[in-house]
Enzyme design. Structure first.
Site, PDB file in Angstrom:
ATOM      1  N   GLY A   7     -11.042 -20.637 -26.315  1.00 24.57           N
ATOM      2  CA  GLY A   7      -9.971 -20.652 -27.290  1.00 24.57           C
ATOM      3  C   GLY A   7      -8.655 -20.351 -26.604  1.00 24.57           C
ATOM      4  O   GLY A   7      -8.156 -19.221 -26.643  1.00 24.57           O
ATOM      5  N   ALA A   8      -8.103 -21.361 -25.928  1.00 21.37           N
ATOM      6  CA  ALA A   8      -6.872 -21.158 -25.147  1.00 21.37           C
ATOM      7  C   ALA A   8      -5.642 -21.367 -26.016  1.00 21.37           C
ATOM      8  O   ALA A   8      -4.752 -22.154 -25.706  1.00 21.37           O
ATOM      9  CB  ALA A   8      -6.845 -22.099 -23.944  1.00 21.37           C
ATOM     10  N   GLY A   9      -5.618 -20.651 -27.138  1.00 22.11           N
ATOM     11  CA  GLY A   9      -4.439 -20.657 -27.981  1.00 22.11           C
ATOM     12  C   GLY A   9      -3.484 -19.578 -27.526  1.00 22.11           C
ATOM     13  O   GLY A   9      -3.443 -19.208 -26.349  1.00 22.11           O
ATOM     14  N   ASN A 102      -8.711 -11.722 -35.416  1.00 22.01           N
ATOM     15  CA  ASN A 102      -8.250 -10.986 -36.591  1.00 22.01           C
ATOM     16  C   ASN A 102      -9.378 -10.759 -37.581  1.00 22.01           C
ATOM     17  O   ASN A 102     -10.342 -11.526 -37.639  1.00 22.01           O
ATOM     18  CB  ASN A 102      -7.130 -11.759 -37.303  1.00 22.01           C
ATOM     19  CG  ASN A 102      -5.789 -11.603 -36.611  1.00 22.01           C
ATOM     20  OD1 ASN A 102      -5.519 -10.587 -35.984  1.00 22.01           O
ATOM     21  ND2 ASN A 102      -4.952 -12.620 -36.727  1.00 22.01           N
ATOM     22  N   LYS A 205      -5.963  -2.039 -38.618  1.00 22.89           N
ATOM     23  CA  LYS A 205      -5.103  -3.219 -38.522  1.00 22.89           C
ATOM     24  C   LYS A 205      -5.288  -4.105 -39.758  1.00 22.89           C
ATOM     25  O   LYS A 205      -4.314  -4.618 -40.322  1.00 22.89           O
ATOM     26  CB  LYS A 205      -5.412  -4.012 -37.257  1.00 22.89           C
ATOM     27  CG  LYS A 205      -4.480  -5.212 -37.082  1.00 22.89           C
ATOM     28  CD  LYS A 205      -4.720  -5.963 -35.789  1.00 22.89           C
ATOM     29  CE  LYS A 205      -3.743  -7.133 -35.670  1.00 22.89           C
ATOM     30  NZ  LYS A 205      -3.968  -7.928 -34.443  1.00 22.89           N
ATOM     31  N   ASN A 209      -2.866  -6.184 -42.700  1.00 26.93           N
ATOM     32  CA  ASN A 209      -2.926  -7.646 -42.646  1.00 26.93           C
ATOM     33  C   ASN A 209      -3.558  -8.280 -43.881  1.00 26.93           C
ATOM     34  O   ASN A 209      -3.202  -9.397 -44.265  1.00 26.93           O
ATOM     35  CB  ASN A 209      -3.727  -8.095 -41.421  1.00 26.93           C
ATOM     36  CG  ASN A 209      -2.963  -7.907 -40.134  1.00 26.93           C
ATOM     37  OD1 ASN A 209      -1.787  -7.570 -40.136  1.00 26.93           O
ATOM     38  ND2 ASN A 209      -3.627  -8.113 -39.018  1.00 26.93           N
ATOM     39  N   GLU A 286      -7.583 -17.701 -42.468  1.00 22.79           N
ATOM     40  CA  GLU A 286      -8.591 -16.678 -42.182  1.00 22.79           C
ATOM     41  C   GLU A 286      -8.855 -15.798 -43.405  1.00 22.79           C
ATOM     42  O   GLU A 286      -8.982 -14.583 -43.287  1.00 22.79           O
ATOM     43  CB  GLU A 286      -8.125 -15.822 -41.007  1.00 22.79           C
ATOM     44  CG  GLU A 286      -7.958 -16.597 -39.714  1.00 22.79           C
ATOM     45  CD  GLU A 286      -7.522 -15.712 -38.564  1.00 22.79           C
ATOM     46  OE1 GLU A 286      -8.296 -15.586 -37.593  1.00 22.79           O
ATOM     47  OE2 GLU A 286      -6.426 -15.145 -38.628  1.00 22.79           O
TER      48      GLU A 286
END
Length: 325
Positions: A7-9, A102, A205, A209, A286
């Site tokens: 996941g090269a985001g 997340n 967190k 969120n 998400e």
């Protein structure tokens, strides 16, 4: 070490660039335009006008890489099931899987955590258990990201602010492997903290969120507008109090009040949440990892969640209309 970023985001690219700059040879599993860009130009990290380019070995098929020492999963939660279907060749008995995502993860109730519901499979994030089967809990080290990054284009990550990772074993133990991972990430230039209870950091967190993100997706509003409306802020506080009680029943005490957290959010100024950015870009949201799973934990712990239910219903309706959920 054999290290792979799956996941090269924005976040995966940020972590990977740091590891490569520390001298590690970096493998990446990617596809489409990102794969092509990484193969042609390597991975780039932008800080202001300064561009750092690092070479990577980018492939489409995990089988081309074989077992790795460390796999960093940094994808959006809706993409995880597809990752789980293909990740098998990368994971051996001793592979560390660092989950930089997340929301509440599938491994949240592992490691003896959760009291009476320890080991329960969370259907909201792993409906049929396929993720847990593909990525065993024994391989997992949890991670909470405190950094803001975005993509300028395929293979080009822009770092905005924040430079922190919190990592920890689901069991809470300070094992040799997690201590070695902290040292590695620190050498990569990332401020890395070892947590004695990573689930608490994940939940804390999430506590902020899980409200502002879906409300921004519903309204299109930036955080300053959301925090500036007394009625909306009051609704957010009601949702947060439900989540606070759920946390208490599974062993996570949050000493802050919702208003304490609102003051922190206000100081960040006007920005678009990640979920609002996803909506505007036409990407899946998400919602399950941020809200649906909280409702499920409420059912499991006997905590009524009428305000969370209302938030979930409204956000689900809106994102379904947009074809993003």
């Amino acid at each position: 070490m054999k290290i792979c970023i799956y996941g090269a985001g924005a976040i995966g690219g940020w972590i990977g660039a740091g590891l490569a700059q520390a001298g590690e040879r970096l493998n990446v599993v990617a596809r489409g335009a990102t794969l092509e860009a990484l193969q042609q130009d390597g991975l780039s990290l932008m800080r202001g006008d300064v561009r750092t380019r690092v070479p990577v070995n980018a492939v489409a098929d995990p089988e081309a890489l074989g077992e790795q020492d460390l796999v960093v999963i940094a994808v959006k939660a809706p993409a995880l099931a597809a990752v789980a279907e293909r990740i098998g060749p990368l994971i051996g008995p001793d592979t560390i899987v660092l989950v930089a995502m997340n929301g509440v993860p599938w491994w949240f109730l592992e490691g003896g955590f959760g009291g009476e519901i320890t080991g329960h499979r969370l259907a909201a994030v792993d409906p049929d258990g396929a993720i847990a089967k593909a990525i065993p809990a024994r391989n997992v080290i949890g991670c909470v990201v405190h950094a803001s990054c975005s993509l300028d284009g395929p293979g080009v990550v822009r770092h905005h602010f924040g430079n922190g990772l919190i990592v920890g074993e689901p069991s809470g133990e300070a094992t040799p492997r997690v201590q070695a991972l902290v040292e590695l990430l620190t050498r990569a230039g990332i401020n890395t903290t070892l947590s004695p209870q990573i689930q608490k950091d994940v939940w804390f967190k999430l506590w902020g969120n899980m409200t502002v993100n879906p409300i921004s997706a519903l309204t299109g509003a930036t955080t300053d507008l959301i925090m500036g409306d007394d009625y909306v802020r009051g609704f957010i506080s009601a949702v947060m109090l439900e989540a606070k009680e759920i946390g208490r029943r599974i062993g996570i005490e949050i000493t802050q009040s919702p208003e304490d957290r609102h003051e922190v959010t206000k100081k960040l100024g006007a920005f678009k949440t990640s979920m609002l950015q996803d909506v505007e870009a036409g990407r899946s949201v998400e919602l399950d990892a941020l809200v649906t799973v909280v409702r499920e934990l409420g059912v499991l712990t006997g905590v009524a969640t009428p305000f969370t239910d209302a938030l979930l219903g409204l956000a689900r309706l809106r994102t379904r209309q947009l074809g993003l959920y």
